[in-house]
Design a protein around this motif. Structure first.
Motif, short mmCIF file in Angstrom:
data_model
loop_
_atom_site.label_atom_id
_atom_site.label_comp_id
_atom_site.label_asym_id
_atom_site.label_seq_id
_atom_site.Cartn_x
_atom_site.Cartn_y
_atom_site.Cartn_z
N LYS A 1 0.82 -1.21 0.00
CA LYS A 1 0.00 0.00 0.00
C LYS A 1 0.86 1.26 0.00
O LYS A 1 0.59 2.21 -0.73
N LEU A 2 1.90 1.28 0.84
CA LEU A 2 2.67 2.52 0.99
C LEU A 2 3.63 2.78 -0.16
O LEU A 2 3.88 3.94 -0.50
N ALA A 3 4.19 1.73 -0.75
CA ALA A 3 5.19 1.94 -1.82
C ALA A 3 4.65 2.79 -2.96
O ALA A 3 5.30 3.77 -3.36
N PRO A 4 3.47 2.50 -3.51
CA PRO A 4 2.95 3.38 -4.56
C PRO A 4 2.47 4.74 -4.08
O PRO A 4 2.46 5.71 -4.84
N GLU A 5 2.07 4.81 -2.81
CA GLU A 5 1.59 6.09 -2.27
C GLU A 5 2.74 7.06 -2.00
O GLU A 5 2.54 8.28 -1.98
N LEU A 6 3.94 6.52 -1.76
CA LEU A 6 5.11 7.35 -1.42
C LEU A 6 6.24 7.05 -2.40
O LEU A 6 7.26 6.47 -2.05
N PRO A 7 6.07 7.46 -3.66
CA PRO A 7 7.06 7.11 -4.69
C PRO A 7 8.43 7.72 -4.47
O PRO A 7 9.42 7.24 -5.06
N ASP A 8 8.52 8.76 -3.65
CA ASP A 8 9.82 9.38 -3.37
C ASP A 8 10.60 8.64 -2.29
O ASP A 8 11.76 8.96 -2.03
N LYS A 9 9.94 7.69 -1.62
CA LYS A 9 10.60 6.89 -0.59
C LYS A 9 11.08 5.57 -1.18
O LYS A 9 10.58 5.11 -2.21
N VAL A 10 12.06 4.95 -0.53
CA VAL A 10 12.58 3.66 -0.97
C VAL A 10 12.29 2.63 0.12
O VAL A 10 12.78 2.76 1.26
#
Length: 303
Positions: A239-248
């Protein structure tokens, strides 16, 4: 899928229904929900619900039972009756009853991942986000912590002033993670922090930078200024990976950290639950009274 979600939203409004979803539910389910959170947040939310006739609980059985216990006036529906939590069934209520008869001075703290019948035999419930606060606040010096021995061991390390006894329960998903898994991920991503759920084994937790509940892991992921290796149920990452594309983010052992029971609930089953399907939660008065007492103590000491 949009048609199903549109139908859910229309029926929800028509029936005065509210949909609660656990964080481990799929993104599609979360889109239908009025509330998304971990077990503790869901319990707090349920205890304050007003103005609804029905609650659809998208999660596993103990979560639906908990909502019914905290909001007894609501019709509470579990969309998929077979969605259970293996850990919730690992300790028999009779075993706790016998223990308390022999050790009346020892408080029994039950992880919220337990059946209503087991909660009814215990003094207080805890969640991974509230366990430390609640165990510290209990007046008793000796505490039996059930069923998760891994979370219990973590609490024992963090609250050395209490004598904490453990039994043999565990989460079949989080306990799959080994020390070697974590060390391998650290070697592959040396610049990343490791965020782990305390249901993981103690030898694996030793290598974590952050140990916390689902919510605490999510908060850390959102605030982190470096990559994060995520060691909890993989829907958090998904869920979070696509919501926070600037994070790794890197998912630790994605093939291991999947709760199949959590994935049983689908939008189609939610729609069916609004139309009379699913299972209604109906604890007996005796079980409800005892389990509600333990949950009320959770909210009292954890609030």
């Amino acid at each position: 899928m949009h048609t199903v979600i549109d139908q859910i939203n229309a029926l929800k409004k028509e029936q005065g229904a509210v949909i609660l979803a656990h964080t481990y539910q799929s993104p599609e389910i979360q889109k239908t929900a009025d509330f998304v959170g971990d077990s503790y947040a869901m319990a707090v939310y349920a205890s304050k619900l007003t103005g609804y006739q029905k609650a659809i609980v998208c999660g596993v059985r103990f979560m639906a039972e908990t909502v019914k216990l905290l909001a007894p006036e609501l019709e509470v529906v579990l969309p998929e009756p077979s969605a259970g939590c293996p850990m919730a069934e690992q300790i028999a209520p009779e075993r706790v009853r016998a223990f308390k008869a022999e050790h009346p001075d020892i408080a029994v703290a039950a992880y919220v991942n337990t059946t209503a019948a087991l909660k009814a035999e215990c003094d207080v419930c805890v969640t991974s986000s509230s366990a430390l606060k609640i165990i510290r606040a209990l007046p008793q010096e000796k505490i039996l912590f059930i069923p998760d021995q891994n979370l219990g061991a973590y609490v024992r390390d963090m609250v050395p002033e209490k004598e904490i006894l453990l039994w043999d329960g565990y989460c079949p998903i989080h306990s799959r993670i080994t020390e070697e898994d974590v060390l391998r991920a650290r070697a592959e991503h040396p610049d990343a922090a490791v965020a782990m759920h305390p249901e993981c084994r103690p030898e694996a937790l030793r290598h974590a930078d952050v140990i916390g509940s689902t919510k605490e892991i999510i908060d850390f992921m959102k605030a982190a200024d470096r990559p994060v290796i995520v060691a909890t149920e993989r829907n958090v990452y998904d869920k979070l990976a696509p919501e926070l594309p600037d994070k790794v983010f890197y998912q630790l052992c994605p093939e291991k950290l999947v709760c199949a029971d959590m994935k049983k609930v689908t939008p189609e089953l939610v729609l069916r639950a609004l139309s009379g399907g699913g299972e209604r939660m109906e604890p007996t008065p005796e079980v409800a009274a005892g389990a509600r007492r333990a949950l009320d103590n959770m909210l009292k000491y954890g609030g």
